[in-house]
Design an enzyme around this catalytic site. Structure first.
Site, mmCIF file in Angstrom:
data_model
loop_
_atom_site.group_PDB
_atom_site.id
_atom_site.type_symbol
_atom_site.label_atom_id
_atom_site.label_comp_id
_atom_site.label_asym_id
_atom_site.label_seq_id
_atom_site.Cartn_x
_atom_site.Cartn_y
_atom_site.Cartn_z
ATOM 1 N N GLY A 109 9.992 28.404 -7.643
ATOM 2 C CA GLY A 109 10.914 29.215 -7.923
ATOM 3 C C GLY A 109 11.411 30.112 -6.585
ATOM 4 O O GLY A 109 12.638 30.262 -6.501
ATOM 5 N N GLU A 112 13.340 27.853 -4.494
ATOM 6 C CA GLU A 112 14.462 27.429 -5.075
ATOM 7 C C GLU A 112 15.434 28.705 -4.813
ATOM 8 O O GLU A 112 16.859 28.580 -4.624
ATOM 9 C CB GLU A 112 14.142 27.244 -6.497
ATOM 10 C CG GLU A 112 13.555 25.710 -6.731
ATOM 11 C CD GLU A 112 13.104 25.682 -8.433
ATOM 12 O OE1 GLU A 112 12.263 26.556 -8.622
ATOM 13 O OE2 GLU A 112 13.508 24.629 -8.807
HETATM 14 N N1 CAA Z 1 3.260 33.730 -10.899
HETATM 15 C C1 CAA Z 1 2.300 34.990 -11.350
HETATM 16 N N2 CAA Z 1 1.582 35.432 -10.564
HETATM 17 C C2 CAA Z 1 1.420 35.037 -9.349
HETATM 18 C C3 CAA Z 1 2.152 33.819 -8.941
HETATM 19 C C4 CAA Z 1 3.070 33.333 -9.800
HETATM 20 N N3 CAA Z 1 3.860 32.089 -9.416
HETATM 21 N N4 CAA Z 1 1.537 33.604 -7.803
HETATM 22 C C5 CAA Z 1 0.632 34.563 -7.504
HETATM 23 N N5 CAA Z 1 0.194 35.477 -8.479
HETATM 24 C C6 CAA Z 1 -0.479 36.637 -8.539
HETATM 25 C C7 CAA Z 1 -1.969 35.882 -8.634
HETATM 26 O O1 CAA Z 1 -2.209 35.632 -10.025
HETATM 27 C C8 CAA Z 1 -2.762 37.020 -8.354
HETATM 28 O O2 CAA Z 1 -2.580 37.984 -9.262
HETATM 29 P P1 CAA Z 1 -4.306 38.714 -9.720
HETATM 30 O O3 CAA Z 1 -4.531 39.473 -8.456
HETATM 31 O O4 CAA Z 1 -3.769 39.719 -10.967
HETATM 32 O O5 CAA Z 1 -5.221 37.583 -10.131
HETATM 33 C C9 CAA Z 1 -2.035 37.557 -7.017
HETATM 34 O O6 CAA Z 1 -0.513 37.227 -7.355
HETATM 35 C C10 CAA Z 1 -2.429 37.088 -5.779
HETATM 36 O O7 CAA Z 1 -2.284 35.748 -5.875
HETATM 37 P P2 CAA Z 1 -3.914 34.817 -5.182
HETATM 38 O O8 CAA Z 1 -4.873 35.612 -5.579
HETATM 39 O O9 CAA Z 1 -3.670 33.495 -6.114
HETATM 40 O O10 CAA Z 1 -3.479 34.667 -3.844
HETATM 41 P P3 CAA Z 1 -3.970 33.671 -2.915
HETATM 42 O O11 CAA Z 1 -3.762 34.127 -1.462
HETATM 43 O O12 CAA Z 1 -5.580 33.214 -3.104
HETATM 44 O O13 CAA Z 1 -3.154 32.412 -3.073
HETATM 45 C C11 CAA Z 1 -1.154 31.262 -3.747
HETATM 46 C C12 CAA Z 1 -1.927 32.261 -2.867
HETATM 47 C C13 CAA Z 1 -1.564 29.797 -3.158
HETATM 48 C C14 CAA Z 1 0.318 31.554 -3.434
HETATM 49 C C15 CAA Z 1 -1.309 31.247 -5.142
HETATM 50 O O14 CAA Z 1 -1.290 32.420 -5.620
HETATM 51 C C16 CAA Z 1 -0.687 30.310 -5.976
HETATM 52 O O15 CAA Z 1 -0.851 29.044 -5.910
HETATM 53 N N6 CAA Z 1 0.299 30.849 -6.648
HETATM 54 C C17 CAA Z 1 1.232 29.806 -7.485
HETATM 55 C C18 CAA Z 1 1.998 28.887 -6.947
HETATM 56 C C19 CAA Z 1 2.926 28.285 -7.776
HETATM 57 O O16 CAA Z 1 2.527 27.532 -8.607
HETATM 58 N N7 CAA Z 1 4.127 28.434 -7.789
HETATM 59 C C20 CAA Z 1 5.353 27.768 -8.673
HETATM 60 C C21 CAA Z 1 5.498 28.567 -9.950
HETATM 61 S S1 CAA Z 1 6.449 27.490 -11.392
HETATM 62 C C22 CAA Z 1 7.929 27.759 -10.687
HETATM 63 O O17 CAA Z 1 8.370 28.234 -9.713
HETATM 64 C C23 CAA Z 1 8.862 26.897 -11.953
HETATM 65 C C24 CAA Z 1 10.285 26.936 -11.304
HETATM 66 O O18 CAA Z 1 10.534 25.849 -10.769
HETATM 67 C C25 CAA Z 1 11.262 27.882 -11.348
#
Ligand code: CAA
Length: 258
Positions: A109, A112
């Site tokens: 998102g 996006e």
């Molecule tokens: N939603 C909620 N929380 C999120 C988040 C998300 N999209 N991305 C990161 N966070 C949170 C993590 O849960 C973490 O919280 P806690 O400390 O409470 O555990 C905090 O942010 C830091 O993140 P990481 O510890 O994971 O940080 P990292 O440096 O190890 O990794 C990352 C970074 C690779 C970006 C990883 O956080 C990640 O993969 N995030 C999700 C990415 C993702 O899948 N995004 C798509 C979402 S779906 C969507 O967007 C639908 C749509 O089309 C609208």
């Protein structure tokens, strides 16, 4: 206005909004999106603001929609509340130019939202992806549509089907990003671009934006007709007279947004 998930600043003619949920890498929760709508409404209504810059932190523009907030939703929850669609599109409706200044993660998102802006400038640290497939869903805020229009079917398909993350250089080469700058200079450069646009006639910039956007939504013949109508309309503005007279007089134009 004070917000929980955003920082907002008006700097001359530029409205700057910074996504600010550092503990969640700026994941786009509903409260943040509601606040963003309020800020865009305010910038839109403020005649002094001519250009908007939307940015995040050094680490993340936004790491996607908030997964924790949506994980337990049922279909009927998502359908009834018009999830994602309800207010996410506000940025695309803004009549003033909106620049996304992206550093770090710009995922799902987040990507996006950046694509809803008029163009993206990126730090060399920026990373883009549509990783939804890796968490069992698919892009829901325009990823399959806007990315495909920006980078073409083959690349969009590969990115959406694999969730692969690309760096700023690849994003620029593919046409997702307009310009790439060293991370330390991102905001300075984004604001320079915004300032340049802000010095032109506001209504003419709005016409340019409206016309370029038309290219996405209509045939070439209709788009050209639309462009011609707005081009002719520009001759009704004082700023067209000022701009062309200033050229002839060899002086800098002083546009009045009229
Ligand atoms: N939603 C909620 N929380 C999120 C988040 C998300 N999209 N991305 C990161 N966070 C949170 C993590 O849960 C973490 O919280 P806690 O400390 O409470 O555990 C905090 O942010 C830091 O993140 P990481 O510890 O994971 O940080 P990292 O440096 O190890 O990794 C990352 C970074 C690779 C970006 C990883 O956080 C990640 O993969 N995030 C999700 C990415 C993702 O899948 N995004 C798509 C979402 S779906 C969507 O967007 C639908 C749509 O089309 C609208």
């Amino acid at each position: 206005m004070a917000f929980e998930n955003l920082l907002v600043e008006k700097r001359g003619a530029i409205g700057i909004v910074t996504l600010n949920r550092p503990n969640a890498l700026n994941a786009l929760c509903q409260a943040l999106m509601d606040e963003l709508v309020a800020v865009i409404d305010d910038f839109e209504n403020d005649a002094a603001i001519k250009v908007v810059v939307l940015t995040g932190s050094e680490k993340a523009f936004a790491a996607g929609a908030d997964i924790k907030e949506m994980a337990a939703k049922s279909f009927i929850d998502a359908y009834k509340e018009d999830f994602i669609t309800r207010n996410w599109e506000r940025v695309t409706k803004c009549r003033k130019p909106v620049i996304a200044a992206v550093a770090g993660y710009c995922l799902g998102g987040g990507c996006e939202l950046a694509m809803m802006c008029d163009f993206i400038v990126a730090a060399d640290t920026a990373k883009f992806s549509q990783p939804e497939i890796t968490i069992g869903t698919m892009p829901g805020a325009g990823g399959t549509q806007r990315l495909t229009r920006l980078v073409g079917k083959s690349k969009a398909m590969e990115l959406c089907l694999t969730g692969r993350m690309i760096d700023a250089a690849e994003a620029e080469k593919a046409g997702l990003v307009a310009r790439v700058f060293p991370a330390a200079e991102l905001m300075v450069e984004a604001l320079k671009i915004a300032q340049k646009i802000a010095e032109f006639s506001g209504p003419i910039a709005m016409m340019v934006k409206e016309s370029v956007n038309r290219a996405y939504e209509t045939t070439l013949a209709e788009g050209l007709r639309f462009e011609r109508r707005l081009f002719h309309a520009s001759f009704a503005t004082e700023d067209q007279k000022e701009g062309m007279n200033a050229f002839t007089d060899k002086r800098k134009a002083g546009f009045k947004d009229r």
